[in-house]
Design an enzyme around this catalytic site. Structure first.
Site, PDB file in Angstrom:
ATOM      1  N   GLU A 168      74.639 -16.833  17.521  1.00 26.72           N
ATOM      2  CA  GLU A 168      75.660 -15.824  17.244  1.00 26.72           C
ATOM      3  C   GLU A 168      76.536 -15.453  18.441  1.00 26.72           C
ATOM      4  O   GLU A 168      76.499 -14.330  18.953  1.00 26.72           O
ATOM      5  CB  GLU A 168      75.006 -14.562  16.679  1.00 26.72           C
ATOM      6  N   ASN A 293      73.660 -17.507   9.771  1.00 23.12           N
ATOM      7  CA  ASN A 293      72.958 -16.223   9.627  1.00 23.12           C
ATOM      8  C   ASN A 293      73.799 -15.367   8.684  1.00 23.12           C
ATOM      9  O   ASN A 293      74.935 -15.022   9.020  1.00 23.12           O
ATOM     10  CB  ASN A 293      72.816 -15.523  10.984  1.00 23.12           C
ATOM     11  N   TYR A 295      73.898 -11.894   6.230  1.00 21.88           N
ATOM     12  CA  TYR A 295      73.259 -10.609   5.910  1.00 21.88           C
ATOM     13  C   TYR A 295      74.022  -9.800   4.881  1.00 21.88           C
ATOM     14  O   TYR A 295      73.440  -9.122   4.043  1.00 21.88           O
ATOM     15  CB  TYR A 295      73.062  -9.773   7.187  1.00 21.88           C
ATOM     16  N   GLU A 353      69.089 -17.394   9.358  1.00 25.06           N
ATOM     17  CA  GLU A 353      68.627 -16.006   9.206  1.00 25.06           C
ATOM     18  C   GLU A 353      69.162 -15.430   7.910  1.00 25.06           C
ATOM     19  O   GLU A 353      70.335 -15.605   7.596  1.00 25.06           O
ATOM     20  CB  GLU A 353      69.098 -15.102  10.362  1.00 25.06           C
TER      21      GLU A 353
HETATM   22  O1  LIG Z   1      69.803  -7.381  12.894  1.00 25.30           O
HETATM   23  C1  LIG Z   1      68.880  -8.304  12.417  1.00 25.30           C
HETATM   24  C2  LIG Z   1      69.037  -9.630  13.149  1.00 25.30           C
HETATM   25  C3  LIG Z   1      68.646  -9.564  14.621  1.00 25.30           C
HETATM   26  O2  LIG Z   1      67.335  -9.048  14.750  1.00 25.30           O
HETATM   27  C4  LIG Z   1      68.745 -10.988  15.197  1.00 25.30           C
HETATM   28  O3  LIG Z   1      68.257 -11.070  16.523  1.00 25.30           O
HETATM   29  C5  LIG Z   1      70.184 -11.464  15.195  1.00 25.30           C
HETATM   30  O4  LIG Z   1      70.254 -12.884  15.267  1.00 25.30           O
HETATM   31  C6  LIG Z   1      70.927 -10.953  13.993  1.00 25.30           C
HETATM   32  N1  LIG Z   1      72.190 -11.184  13.681  1.00 25.30           N
HETATM   33  C7  LIG Z   1      72.478 -10.455  12.595  1.00 25.30           C
HETATM   34  C8  LIG Z   1      73.814 -10.425  11.927  1.00 25.30           C
HETATM   35  N2  LIG Z   1      74.832 -10.149  12.834  1.00 25.30           N
HETATM   36  C9  LIG Z   1      75.051  -8.916  13.407  1.00 25.30           C
HETATM   37  C10 LIG Z   1      76.152  -8.193  13.047  1.00 25.30           C
HETATM   38  C11 LIG Z   1      76.420  -6.988  13.674  1.00 25.30           C
HETATM   39  C12 LIG Z   1      75.592  -6.532  14.668  1.00 25.30           C
HETATM   40  C13 LIG Z   1      74.470  -7.266  15.015  1.00 25.30           C
HETATM   41  C14 LIG Z   1      74.189  -8.457  14.380  1.00 25.30           C
HETATM   42  C15 LIG Z   1      71.381  -9.770  12.205  1.00 25.30           C
HETATM   43  N3  LIG Z   1      70.421 -10.110  13.074  1.00 25.30           N
END
Ligand SMILES: OC[C@@H]1[C@@H](O)[C@H](O)[C@@H](O)c2nc(CNc3ccccc3)cn21
Length: 449
Positions: A168, A293, A295, A353
Site C-alpha cells: 500500500e 487490499n 475494504y 487483504e
Molecule cells: O486497517 C486494517 C488493515 C491494516 O491493519 C493493514 O496493516 C493495512 O495493510 C491495511 N490497509 C487497509 C486499507 N487501507 C487504508 C485506508 C486508509 C487508512 C489506512 C489503511 C486496511 N488495512
C-alpha cells in the site's frame, strides 16, 4: 445470499494475512534495528492509549503455535511481512543472520504444514536508520530497497514463491508524508509526491533485481477504494475523478501504463514534479500479479475544504459501518476487480487483504467468540469476489485480514480485525466463529459459502 454455485478455481489459494510490526513484538530482539514505527509509537500522543508493538501478539516467540493454529484451521496460505530492520538493522550493509533466520524458520514451518507463504518485503516499518538519511524522500532508497530485497530473494526464493515488494504505497504516502497520521508523521504537500515516486522506483528496482535472481512470482500490493459520485453534478463528478486518480490510478497507472493520472497535477499543482522518462521505465516492470487490499468504497462529493484532493465521503444512512467507519459494500470488490480487468488487461490478482473490525463480543464461557458481523462480511465479500471471477477476472487467491487481532497502527489495539481473538494480557489465542466459518469455506473451496 441466494444459493448458487460458488466453487472457486482449482488450486485457489485461501489464507490469512498479517504484518510484522502488527503481530511480532520483540522489535529489537536478536540484533534487530529500530523501525520508524518503533520511534513513532514511543512518541507520546501518536497512538491511541499509548499502545505500542513492543509485545503485540508475541508472534516473534509464539510463531510455531500460530503456524500450528493455521494448520488446525485448514488454511492453505499465509501472507506475512518481513521486518526490514531485523534483517538489516541499519537498513543496508551488514545482514543480521538471527533476524533472517527467524523468517527462514517461519517459512520452513509453514511449508512443513502445507501452507504456502506469500511474503511482503515492506509493510510500513522502514528502518529508522534509513529515515535518518531521508527515507522515502531520498532517491537512493531505490537501491537500498533493491539490495534488501536481494538478500531476501537469495535466502528464501524457491521456498517463497509469491513475493510482494510494497504494501500500500498510497497509505505510506498519504498517512506518512501528507497528513501525518502514520509514521514518519510528516505533513507536506511537496514531500508526498516525492515519497510516492521513490516508493514506485524502489518497487521497480526490486522487481528488476528479482528478474535477475528470482525464479517465481513478484507483485505489488495496493489498497483500492472504488469512488462513486454522490450526484451527477459537475463538481461531484470532478471530485470523484480526482479521488479515484489519487487513491487508485496514482499507483497502478505508472506500473502498468508508464504514466501518472493527469489529475495528479490538478491535485498537487506546483508541488507535482515532472519526472525523467528513465524513472517511468524503471517503475513499469512487468508484474506477475497485483495484490489487492479491499475494504470499502467511497460515495464521493465535491469538498473544497478537503485539502488537497477536494473530495469528501458521503455517509450512507442505510449502510452497515465497521469500527473503523468503513461502509460494508461488497459490490465495490466486484467493481474494483472489473476495473482492474478492463484497465490493465486482466492481470492475475490475489486479494491480499479483506476484512473488518467490529465490536466483538467477549470470549464466552464455552470458548466461543460470536462475531456474526465478521462472518457476514466475509461471506458477502467472498461472494462478490466469485462474481468477478465469473465475469472473467483472474483472481487466484484470498487472504482474510487478519489471522490475529493485532496492533492497528495509530489506533493501537482498540480495533480487532482478527479471525482469532487475542487476550493481550495472557496471549491466549481463541478462534472466533469467523475462523470456524472460514475453515469451512476453505475446506470446500468456496462451496460452503
Ligand atoms: O486497517 C486494517 C488493515 C491494516 O491493519 C493493514 O496493516 C493495512 O495493510 C491495511 N490497509 C487497509 C486499507 N487501507 C487504508 C485506508 C486508509 C487508512 C489506512 C489503511 C486496511 N488495512
Amino acid at each position: 445470499m441466494t444459493q448458487h454455485d460458488t466453487t472457486f478455481p482449482e488450486h485457489f489459494l485461501w489464507g490469512t494475512a498479517t504484518s510484522a510490526y502488527q503481530i511480532e513484538g520483540s522489535p529489537l530482539a536478536d540484533g534487530a534495528g529500530p523501525s520508524i514505527w518503533e520511534r513513532f509509537v514511543h512518541t507520546p500522543g501518536l497512538t491511541i492509549g499509548g499502545d505500542t508493538g513492543d509485545v503485540a501478539c508475541d508472534h516473534y516467540r509464539r510463531w510455531r503455535e500460530d503456524v500450528r493454529m493455521m494448520a488446525d484451521l485448514g488454511l492453505r496460505a499465509y501472507r506475512f511481512s518481513v521486518a526490514w530492520a531485523r534483517v538489516l538493522p541499519e537498513g543496508r550493509g551488514t545482514v543480521n543472520t538471527k533476524g533472517l533466520d527467524f523468517y527462514s524458520r517461519l517459512v520452513d514451518e509453514l511449508l512443513a504444514h502445507g501452507i504456502t507463504p506469500l511474503t511482503t518485503l515492506f509493510h510500513w516499518d522502514l528502518p529508522a536508520a534509513l529515515d535518518d538519511r531521508g527515507g522515502w524522500l531520498n532517491p537512493d532508497i531505490a537501491h537500498w530497497f533493491a539490495d534488501y530485497a536481494d538478500v531476501m530473494f537469495k535466502a528464501l526464493d524457491g521456498r517463497v514463491r509469491h513475493w510482494a515488494t510494497l504494501n500500500e504505497p498510497w497509505v505510506v504516502t498519504d498517512g506518512g508524508y501528507l497528513h501525518g497520521a502514520l509514521a514518519p508523521g510528516h505533513r507536506s504537500l511537496y514531500e508526498a509526491p516525492i515519497a510516492t515516486h521513490h516508493l514506485l522506483r524502489a518497487h521497480g528496482a526490486a522487481v528488476q533485481r528479482y528478474r535477475s535472481v528470482g525464479k517465481h512470482q513478484i507483485g505489488l500490493v495496493v489498497n483500492l477504494e472504488p469512488k462513486y459520485a454522490a450526484s451527477d453534478s459537475a463538481a461531484d463528478q470532478a471530485a470523484t475523478r480526482r479521488a479515484h486518480a489519487y487513491m487508485n490510478g496514482q499507483y497502478l497507472d505508472p506500473v502498468f501504463l508508464g504514466r501518472y493520472p493527469e489529475e495528479m497535477r490538478e491535485i498537487f499543482g506546483a508541488a507535482w514534479p515532472e519526472w525523467p522518462a528513465a524513472d517511468h521505465e524503471l517503475i513499469k516492470q512487468k508484474l506477475d500479479f497485483i495484490g489487492l487490499n479491499y475494504y470499502t468504497r467511497s460515495v464521493t462529493r465535491d469538498a473544497p475544504e478537503a485539502w488537497p484532493v477536494r473530495a469528501g465521503r458521503v455517509i450512507q444512512p442505510q449502510a452497515t459501518y465497521t469500527e473503523t467507519s468503513w461502509e460494508v459494500f461488497p459490490q465495490g470488490l466486484t467493481d474494483t476487480l472489473a476495473w482492474i480487468r478492463e484497465r490493465y488487461a486482466n492481470p492475475p490478482v490475489y486479494i491480499t487483504e479483506n476484512g473488518a473490525a467490529f465490536y466483538d463480543p467477549p470470549v464466552a464461557e464455552n470458548g466461543r467468540v460470536a462475531d456474526a458481523l465478521r462472518v457476514d462480511y466475509l461471506r458477502k465479500h467472498i461472494g462478490a469476489m466469485h462474481a468477478a471471477i465469473a465475469a472473467g477476472s483472474d483472481v487466484r487467491g484470498y487472504m482474510a485480514w487478519s489471522l490475529l487481532d493485532n496492533f492497528e497502527w495509530s489506533l493501537g489495539f482498540a480495533k480487532r480485525f482478527g479471525l482469532v481473538h487475542i487476550n493481550y494480557a495472557t496471549q491466549q489465542r481463541t478462534p472466533k466463529d469467523s475462523a470456524r466459518y472460514y475453515s469451512r469455506v476453505v475446506a470446500s473451496n468456496g462451496a460452503a459459502l
